[in-house]
Design an enzyme around this catalytic site. Structure first.
Site, PDB file in Angstrom:
ATOM      1  N   SER A 209       0.977  -2.380   3.711  1.00 44.08           N
ATOM      2  CA  SER A 209       0.965  -1.892   2.332  1.00 44.08           C
ATOM      3  C   SER A 209       1.743  -0.602   2.139  1.00 44.08           C
ATOM      4  O   SER A 209       2.150  -0.279   1.028  1.00 44.08           O
ATOM      5  CB  SER A 209      -0.469  -1.700   1.843  1.00 44.08           C
TER       6      SER A 209
ATOM      7  N   LYS B 123      -3.338   5.060   1.051  1.00 42.77           N
ATOM      8  CA  LYS B 123      -2.462   4.743  -0.086  1.00 42.77           C
ATOM      9  C   LYS B 123      -1.929   6.047  -0.682  1.00 42.77           C
ATOM     10  O   LYS B 123      -2.298   7.142  -0.277  1.00 42.77           O
ATOM     11  CB  LYS B 123      -3.228   3.979  -1.172  1.00 42.77           C
TER      12      LYS B 123
END
Length: 205
Positions: free
Chosen positions: A55, A115
């Site tokens: 990701s 993230k």
């Protein structure tokens, strides 16, 4: 004149013991204190994490044969656990955080994620044509490679007070706030400031 020998607290504690017990106790206490310091550092100062998915590619690598992974070994990173006690999180920070419970059902995995903060408290965030909009204005994301942009577009989302909207840098392969919503500030562990492994990836951020 004979110089008086300095005796530390461990020497005083073990002065009545015969050898080799004095040496064994000395080593045991030293190792125990060192281990305690390491645990305190991990709990309150810094902590290492392994990048498990693609990701955040190519900012952080994960290891093949994982889907979308581009390296033979996963990056190991260190997060600063105390800085958010003194500073507010900022847009663009790459953060280690505990995922909300709904992330596990949306992504098939929960626990700790890494993230980037894209949306801040009390903003409205949307994505259209792969472009992120904050309060109706396009966001310049210089850290994002054009071919990594995109993924699922979404209409305007109002970010609640004290919450953050998190997205991966590899938008087409990131399960993030677009899927499971915002992250409370209390879930933020800290920003990543160092890639420490593999050695050829060593980098301060």
């Amino acid at each position: 004149m004979r110089r008086r020998r300095f005796r530390g607290p461990i020497d005083r504690l073990t002065s009545g013991l015969p050898q080799p017990w004095r040496t064994l106790v000395d080593w045991g206490l030293t190792i125990g204190i060192a281990v305690a310091v390491v645990f305190l550092l991990k709990a309150y100062v810094v902590n290492p994490y392994r990048i498990p998915s693609s990701s955040m590619e190519p900012t952080f690598h994960c290891a093949v044969p994982g889907v979308g992974c581009e390296a033979s070994r996963s990056d190991r990173v260190i997060a600063n656990r105390f800085i958010y006690h003194f500073e507010e999180p900022e847009r663009g920070d790459i953060v280690v955080f505990d995922t909300p419970s709904r992330a596990e059902s949306a992504c098939g995995i929960g626990g700790v994620f890494v993230k980037r903060i894209v949306g801040l408290p009390d903003e409205e965030i949307a994505q259209a044509g792969g472009v992120v909009y904050i309060d109706g204005r396009p966001l310049k994301e210089l850290y994002l490679q054009p071919e990594r942009a995109g993924g699922r577009d979404f209409a305007g989302v109002a970010i609640p007070d004290d919450q953050y909207f998190m997205m991966g840098d590899n938008r087409r392969q990131s399960c993030d706030s677009r899927n499971w919503g915002t992250v409370p500030r209390e879930n933020l562990i800290g920003p990543v400031f160092l890639i420490y492994w593999p050695v050829d990836r060593l980098d301060f951020r």
